[in-house]
Design a protein around this motif. Sequence first.
Motif, mmCIF file in Angstrom:
data_model
loop_
_atom_site.group_PDB
_atom_site.id
_atom_site.type_symbol
_atom_site.label_atom_id
_atom_site.label_comp_id
_atom_site.label_asym_id
_atom_site.label_seq_id
_atom_site.Cartn_x
_atom_site.Cartn_y
_atom_site.Cartn_z
ATOM 1 N N ASN A 1 1.506 -8.355 -1.283
ATOM 2 C CA ASN A 1 2.544 -9.294 -1.686
ATOM 3 C C ASN A 1 2.534 -9.402 -3.219
ATOM 4 O OD1 ASN A 1 3.890 -11.717 -2.314
ATOM 5 N ND2 ASN A 1 3.438 -12.538 -0.292
ATOM 6 N N ILE A 2 3.651 -9.014 -3.848
ATOM 7 C CA ILE A 2 3.696 -8.942 -5.314
ATOM 8 C C ILE A 2 3.399 -10.308 -5.952
ATOM 9 C CG2 ILE A 2 5.145 -8.363 -7.328
ATOM 10 C CD1 ILE A 2 4.561 -5.904 -5.691
ATOM 11 N N SER A 3 3.960 -11.374 -5.365
ATOM 12 C CA SER A 3 3.753 -12.692 -5.998
ATOM 13 C C SER A 3 2.276 -13.101 -5.923
ATOM 14 C CB SER A 3 4.653 -13.738 -5.348
ATOM 15 O OG SER A 3 4.200 -14.027 -4.052
ATOM 16 N N LYS A 4 1.610 -12.719 -4.825
ATOM 17 C CA LYS A 4 0.183 -13.053 -4.698
ATOM 18 C C LYS A 4 -0.648 -12.237 -5.705
ATOM 19 C CE LYS A 4 0.758 -15.930 -1.333
ATOM 20 N NZ LYS A 4 0.758 -15.836 0.114
ATOM 21 N N ILE A 5 -0.245 -10.967 -5.880
ATOM 22 C CA ILE A 5 -0.941 -10.118 -6.863
ATOM 23 C C ILE A 5 -0.813 -10.756 -8.251
ATOM 24 C CG2 ILE A 5 -0.966 -7.859 -8.011
ATOM 25 C CD1 ILE A 5 0.103 -6.663 -5.406
ATOM 26 N N ARG A 6 0.403 -11.231 -8.540
ATOM 27 C CA ARG A 6 0.660 -11.846 -9.845
ATOM 28 C C ARG A 6 -0.195 -13.103 -10.035
ATOM 29 N NH1 ARG A 6 3.876 -15.693 -11.747
ATOM 30 N NH2 ARG A 6 4.594 -16.168 -9.664
ATOM 31 N N ILE A 7 -0.289 -13.914 -8.970
ATOM 32 C CA ILE A 7 -1.073 -15.160 -9.076
ATOM 33 C C ILE A 7 -2.548 -14.834 -9.339
ATOM 34 C CG2 ILE A 7 -1.911 -17.164 -7.765
ATOM 35 C CD1 ILE A 7 0.858 -17.079 -6.300
ATOM 36 N N VAL A 8 -3.084 -13.879 -8.562
ATOM 37 C CA VAL A 8 -4.508 -13.511 -8.736
ATOM 38 C C VAL A 8 -4.734 -12.955 -10.148
ATOM 39 C CG1 VAL A 8 -6.368 -11.986 -7.919
ATOM 40 C CG2 VAL A 8 -4.857 -13.073 -6.271
ATOM 41 N N ALA A 9 -3.834 -12.054 -10.578
ATOM 42 C CA ALA A 9 -4.005 -11.417 -11.886
ATOM 43 C C ALA A 9 -3.898 -12.438 -13.018
ATOM 44 C CB ALA A 9 -2.965 -10.317 -12.063
ATOM 45 N N LEU A 10 -2.887 -13.302 -12.942
ATOM 46 C CA LEU A 10 -2.711 -14.305 -14.003
ATOM 47 C C LEU A 10 -3.893 -15.256 -14.079
ATOM 48 C CD1 LEU A 10 1.031 -15.398 -14.052
ATOM 49 C CD2 LEU A 10 -0.296 -14.317 -15.859
ATOM 50 N N ASP A 11 -4.369 -15.659 -12.912
ATOM 51 C CA ASP A 11 -5.521 -16.566 -12.888
ATOM 52 C C ASP A 11 -6.749 -15.884 -13.494
ATOM 53 O OD1 ASP A 11 -6.450 -19.254 -11.612
ATOM 54 O OD2 ASP A 11 -8.024 -17.799 -11.190
ATOM 55 N N GLU A 12 -6.914 -14.610 -13.167
ATOM 56 C CA GLU A 12 -8.056 -13.851 -13.708
ATOM 57 C C GLU A 12 -7.957 -13.727 -15.230
ATOM 58 O OE1 GLU A 12 -10.917 -12.070 -12.609
ATOM 59 O OE2 GLU A 12 -10.674 -13.488 -10.977
ATOM 60 N N SER B 1 -5.983 3.372 -3.611
ATOM 61 C CA SER B 1 -5.793 3.434 -2.149
ATOM 62 C C SER B 1 -7.140 3.452 -1.446
ATOM 63 C CB SER B 1 -5.010 4.687 -1.757
ATOM 64 O OG SER B 1 -3.864 4.783 -2.525
ATOM 65 N N ILE B 2 -8.072 4.241 -1.999
ATOM 66 C CA ILE B 2 -9.420 4.283 -1.407
ATOM 67 C C ILE B 2 -10.071 2.903 -1.529
ATOM 68 C CG2 ILE B 2 -11.720 5.330 -1.597
ATOM 69 C CD1 ILE B 2 -10.298 7.866 -2.659
ATOM 70 N N ASP B 3 -9.892 2.264 -2.688
ATOM 71 C CA ASP B 3 -10.457 0.919 -2.902
ATOM 72 C C ASP B 3 -9.959 -0.046 -1.831
ATOM 73 O OD1 ASP B 3 -11.471 1.958 -5.194
ATOM 74 O OD2 ASP B 3 -10.306 0.731 -6.583
ATOM 75 N N ILE B 4 -8.654 -0.016 -1.603
ATOM 76 C CA ILE B 4 -8.054 -0.964 -0.647
ATOM 77 C C ILE B 4 -8.550 -0.662 0.768
ATOM 78 C CG2 ILE B 4 -5.868 -1.699 0.408
ATOM 79 C CD1 ILE B 4 -4.609 -1.269 -2.409
ATOM 80 N N LEU B 5 -8.570 0.617 1.127
ATOM 81 C CA LEU B 5 -9.045 0.983 2.469
ATOM 82 C C LEU B 5 -10.497 0.553 2.667
ATOM 83 C CD1 LEU B 5 -7.518 4.528 3.016
ATOM 84 C CD2 LEU B 5 -6.913 2.416 4.183
ATOM 85 N N THR B 6 -11.310 0.772 1.646
ATOM 86 C CA THR B 6 -12.723 0.392 1.739
ATOM 87 C C THR B 6 -12.856 -1.121 1.861
ATOM 88 O OG1 THR B 6 -13.151 2.213 0.236
ATOM 89 C CG2 THR B 6 -14.969 0.742 0.625
ATOM 90 N N ASP C 1 -3.865 -11.600 1.744
ATOM 91 C CA ASP C 1 -4.368 -10.328 2.258
ATOM 92 C C ASP C 1 -5.263 -9.639 1.227
ATOM 93 O OD1 ASP C 1 -2.085 -7.900 1.299
ATOM 94 O OD2 ASP C 1 -1.836 -9.996 0.836
ATOM 95 N N ARG C 2 -6.095 -8.751 1.736
ATOM 96 C CA ARG C 2 -7.114 -8.129 0.877
ATOM 97 C C ARG C 2 -6.514 -7.226 -0.193
ATOM 98 N NH1 ARG C 2 -12.404 -7.136 4.494
ATOM 99 N NH2 ARG C 2 -12.170 -8.897 5.865
ATOM 100 N N ALA C 3 -5.425 -6.516 0.170
ATOM 101 C CA ALA C 3 -4.823 -5.577 -0.789
ATOM 102 C C ALA C 3 -4.306 -6.332 -2.018
ATOM 103 C CB ALA C 3 -3.697 -4.811 -0.119
ATOM 104 N N SER C 4 -3.689 -7.498 -1.801
ATOM 105 C CA SER C 4 -3.151 -8.276 -2.927
ATOM 106 C C SER C 4 -4.288 -8.731 -3.844
ATOM 107 C CB SER C 4 -2.409 -9.509 -2.423
ATOM 108 O OG SER C 4 -1.400 -9.151 -1.557
ATOM 109 N N PHE C 5 -5.377 -9.160 -3.227
ATOM 110 C CA PHE C 5 -6.533 -9.624 -4.014
ATOM 111 C C PHE C 5 -7.087 -8.492 -4.875
ATOM 112 C CE2 PHE C 5 -11.231 -10.217 -4.118
ATOM 113 C CZ PHE C 5 -11.257 -11.287 -4.991
ATOM 114 N N MET C 6 -7.251 -7.345 -4.227
ATOM 115 C CA MET C 6 -7.812 -6.176 -4.921
ATOM 116 C C MET C 6 -6.892 -5.725 -6.071
ATOM 117 S SD MET C 6 -9.805 -3.443 -4.983
ATOM 118 C CE MET C 6 -10.689 -3.372 -3.455
ATOM 119 N N LEU C 7 -5.593 -5.640 -5.773
ATOM 120 C CA LEU C 7 -4.652 -5.190 -6.809
ATOM 121 C C LEU C 7 -4.533 -6.228 -7.929
ATOM 122 C CD1 LEU C 7 -1.920 -3.509 -4.606
ATOM 123 C CD2 LEU C 7 -3.582 -2.398 -6.084
#
Lengths: 310, 122, 249
Positions: free
Chosen positions: C2-13, C238-243, C97-103
């Motif tokens: 989810n792009i908005s979730k990726i943005r929230i995680v990234a901005l917070d970081e 992709s490998i990161d997300i799968l792992t 979801d995990r992919a959004s967190f990782m990205l």
Amino acid sequence: MAAAISIKGLYKKYGPRYVLDNLSFDVEKGSIYGFLGQNGAGKTTTIKILSGLSIPDEGQIIIDNMDLSAEADNIKNILGLVPQDSEFYDERTALSQMNYFASLKGLSKSEAQEVSNLLLERVGLQSEMTKKVGSFSHGMKKRLSIAQALLNDPKILILDEPTNGLDPVGVRQVKQIIQECNENGITILVSSHNLLEVQEICTHIGILKNGKLITEGTIEEIRRLESNGVITVGIYNISPEIVDLVENMDYVVKTKIKENNILEIYVNSEVDVKPELNKLIVENGGQVFKLIENSLSLEDAYLNATGMKE
Amino acid sequence: MKNNHIFLIVIFAGLAFFEIASILNKSVMMAGILLAIITGMVLGIKIDKDPQKYTFLAVFTYSIIAWVLMLLFTKDGKFLLEAGIAATSLLTGFAIMNFLFNAIVGSFAAFVTCNISDNRTD
Amino acid sequence: MNISKIRIVALDEILRGVKSKHVWFFSSALAFICILAMHYSTSLAFLFSDSGKIPFTYISFMIILIIGPFFILVTAFDSISNEVEKGTVRYIISKIDRASFMLGKFCSLFLIFAVLTFIVAIMGQVYTYSSGNAFDLERMILFWLFSSLYLGCFISIFIFVSTLSKNNKIAFTMSAILLGITIYFFMQGGNEYLRYLTPPYYAFAVSGTMKNTTGEIDYFNMIRNLVSMLLFIVATLSIDILTFKRRDL
């Protein structure tokens, strides 16, 4: 009543060992379901699977009519989790963390601020919200953990040993919060070691051993189920004939004469047999002064169920 | 199967693979790295505890054995031995450095495989 | 995802994260070293064949190529393992979801380093201009693209190790080992195919263009290496997300 959580045939393996072995149970909507079991029974693993922190090897999980394997993201929106022994970012304030978690739940900045303030007030952290979490006590962190789980009004709240390591005041506060949440219609699944606490707050319990659910039901049902149907009868003029007659009844497994004219009768019946027993003894000249069906404490019932009682 | 048995099997398999690589006239450097990665993957799956340590030891052991066998039983080895102690020491030093690198590569492969196949964190 | 979730995680970081100060410090240190090297290269102009045309972009590019991965190592090794070790990841993964967190984690690190390399790129042009030469916008953009993508490759590699590790200690050791392996593979040279697996191979392939301040730019070579690096990042992520999706938290 419809099930808020329905688990069917759940398996989870760590190395060669099955931590969850064909686990199946339902949690009714609006109930407080206590999840009991020894250390390593699989309680935390089940909770982790339900909240998406772990992936099951096999099995189906339906939460609020949604399949966890297909609609995990939608389920996360209606689920609140209070994990066991998890830390927060020590360098950040309680409010900052709540705002972050609220924005992850999809709330706008102003909504997140408002909801975070309300929830921190609800768990009694209103005066601490601008303090760094690193300075919080264990109890305060637990309350913060509950506050973050209540973000976005979850329909289901999952708590993994929420009172672990808390002082009596902390335990009472957490219990109050759980009961308040349940009164607001939230279905609660709580795992615990503390039987007294489970007895006080839970409407249903399930006992887990080696990854299998060995018994479940309401607390009363479990107490009765595990009491092995022992009826204690006090008879003033107890005689061998009366004992013989009682022993010959269909549902009586065995009898045991104890001191002070007490007869212990072990029955195997699902219906209440006390009136029939009373009638038989009285008709044969016995004077009954006491007739009670033994009811075990939850602790004894738990020990019986897990086979831990000597 | 016990860890020690797997360890020994891997050492013999490694020696056999080296022999095959030399018969096929393939690059020993490339073969060594590929073999270390394969060893790490196998031991990462098969050994429950410390697969990195076992992989490091296995790769290093079969590489050393292969080096000694090469020195003693091949024409190249005899040629090198005849060249004198200085040349032999220098080349052995380089070879050992290479084996160490391969062992580290193998250990890393074991770490990755072990953590992907056994995802237990607590 | 989810792009908005990726943005929230990234901005917070980037802005409020526990490690944001640490990451800003190391990325600024890298930029500072690049600027320092460009600054002192004017004092050592006699070392260059044409003292009037010091290749400032090339100097900073080489510094990023050689010491950049070490700075990425110290900033990215604990990006996931720290959260797993402390247990904070459980609060986050129970919400998104995990992919959004990782990205989100990847984007935060990538953006910080991209901003700092952009500053270095501008400073390179300032030095070029102040030494009496014209602005070279093309080289500036190429420098920025290649150095940020090169660092992005390493960020995705170290996030992979961090995802696999149970704690920070293991994450750091394994990241250092992986960096060593990358250098070892890159140094193979000759016909060994292993160096194609390393980001420095693609970055060093364009270093000639950065050095040559007057000649024509080989766009085919540039695009080929740029696409290779992008593919490298996509494949590693992709490998990161799968792992990460397979892991128990």
